[in-house]
Design an enzyme around this catalytic site. Structure first.
Site, PDB file in Angstrom:
ATOM      1  N   HIS A   1       1.535  -2.552   3.333  1.00 24.02           N
ATOM      2  CA  HIS A   1       0.894  -2.644   2.021  1.00 24.02           C
ATOM      3  C   HIS A   1       1.222  -4.001   1.381  1.00 24.02           C
ATOM      4  O   HIS A   1       0.330  -4.701   0.889  1.00 24.02           O
ATOM      5  CB  HIS A   1       1.400  -1.495   1.145  1.00 24.02           C
ATOM      6  CG  HIS A   1       0.925  -1.535  -0.263  1.00 24.02           C
ATOM      7  ND1 HIS A   1      -0.093  -0.721  -0.733  1.00 24.02           N
ATOM      8  CD2 HIS A   1       1.318  -2.283  -1.339  1.00 24.02           C
ATOM      9  CE1 HIS A   1      -0.298  -0.969  -2.015  1.00 24.02           C
ATOM     10  NE2 HIS A   1       0.542  -1.918  -2.403  1.00 24.02           N
ATOM     11  N   GLU A   2       2.501  -4.378   1.406  1.00 21.67           N
ATOM     12  CA  GLU A   2       2.900  -5.656   0.820  1.00 21.67           C
ATOM     13  C   GLU A   2       2.369  -6.840   1.627  1.00 21.67           C
ATOM     14  O   GLU A   2       1.947  -7.850   1.059  1.00 21.67           O
ATOM     15  CB  GLU A   2       4.427  -5.729   0.710  1.00 21.67           C
ATOM     16  CG  GLU A   2       5.031  -4.785  -0.308  1.00 21.67           C
ATOM     17  CD  GLU A   2       4.525  -5.053  -1.716  1.00 21.67           C
ATOM     18  OE1 GLU A   2       4.185  -6.206  -2.035  1.00 21.67           O
ATOM     19  OE2 GLU A   2       4.461  -4.097  -2.510  1.00 21.67           O
TER      20      GLU A   2
ATOM     21  N   HIS B   1      -1.117  -7.821   0.652  1.00 16.04           N
ATOM     22  CA  HIS B   1      -1.210  -8.651  -0.556  1.00 16.04           C
ATOM     23  C   HIS B   1      -1.010 -10.129  -0.201  1.00 16.04           C
ATOM     24  O   HIS B   1      -1.723 -11.001  -0.709  1.00 16.04           O
ATOM     25  CB  HIS B   1      -0.137  -8.235  -1.571  1.00 16.04           C
ATOM     26  CG  HIS B   1      -0.370  -6.915  -2.217  1.00 16.04           C
ATOM     27  ND1 HIS B   1      -1.590  -6.542  -2.738  1.00 16.04           N
ATOM     28  CD2 HIS B   1       0.476  -5.871  -2.445  1.00 16.04           C
ATOM     29  CE1 HIS B   1      -1.492  -5.331  -3.263  1.00 16.04           C
ATOM     30  NE2 HIS B   1      -0.245  -4.900  -3.092  1.00 16.04           N
TER      31      HIS B   1
END
Length: 232
Positions: free
Chosen positions: A19-20, A23
């Site tokens: 998820h990170e 980004h």
């Protein structure tokens, strides 16, 4: 129990860290190389692990639940946030929306991917020991669950969660500034909703409500999409 713990831990760690990473990849593609210069644009989970949020807290929750009730009903954690300088994006406003959406987007994609991967695993059942097959299928199922929960949770419209960043990007400027001003209290609001509100108001659990009203129907849809029927 060790097999269950490893499946749960790996599923949670990959969901949180990828998820990170999403980004970081999105920010670089849209013009901000801050995360890249710090080595955070990477699929290596170790680059995104937060000792407390990714390892200690989830580990305590996992072991405590397995030892007390014999199953895992709740999991909470976080990775090191990827640094993004939104003013360095080619279009700061819509770039912020896309960077924020990349995290939940990859989680939904991973949930779908693991759903299809489970079919490939079962197709090799004659060549894989039963214990290994059961572990991989359990890992796939948990990965689908954790990715959906993480995506839905992060889409809550509370800065600094991704949903809050998306909301700031799409609202008219006066409303956007009003929502953005709540970011300093965002984590306190989230922690209050997760832990304080259920304690103070018995029977009112916002996280469980989110799970039942949003995450589980989304999970059911992904199970159906990937050919497994209803997920519940």
């Amino acid at each position: 129990m060790i097999a269950e713990i490893t499946a749960i831990a790996l599923a949670a760690i990959f969901a949180i860290t990828l998820h990170e990473a999403a980004h970081g990849y999105a920010a670089r593609a849209l013009g901000d190389d801050t995360a890249y210069l710090l080595g955070r644009v990477s699929l290596n989970p170790l680059r995104h692990v937060d000792p407390v949020g990714t390892l200690l807290l989830p580990g305590i929750l996992l072991v405590t639940q397995l030892l007390t009730i014999g199953r895992v009903e709740a999991m909470f954690g976080w990775a090191k946030p990827v640094p993004v300088d939104f003013w360095r994006l080619r279009n700061p406003r819509w770039g912020m929306v896309l960077v924020a959406a990349a995290g939940p987007g990859i989680n939904f994609a991973l949930a779908i991917g693991f759903g299809f991967a489970a079919h490939l695993v079962t197709a090799t059942d004659a060549m894989v020991p039963d214990a290994a097959l059961d572990w991989v299928l359990r890992f796939c199922a948990l990965s689908m669950l954790y990715n959906v929960i993480l995506a839905c949770f992060n889409l809550l419209p509370i800065p600094p969660l991704d949903g809050g960043r998306i909301l700031v990007g799409i609202l008219p400027a006066p409303l956007a500034r009003m929502v953005a001003s709540t970011e300093r209290f965002g984590l306190l609001i989230v922690i209050g909703l997760l832990f304080l509100v259920p304690y103070l108001v018995p029977g009112f659990d916002p996280l469980r409500m989110l799970l039942q009203a949003v995450a589980l129907p989304v999970l059911d849809a992904i199970f159906t999409l990937t050919g497994h029927g209803g997920g519940r």
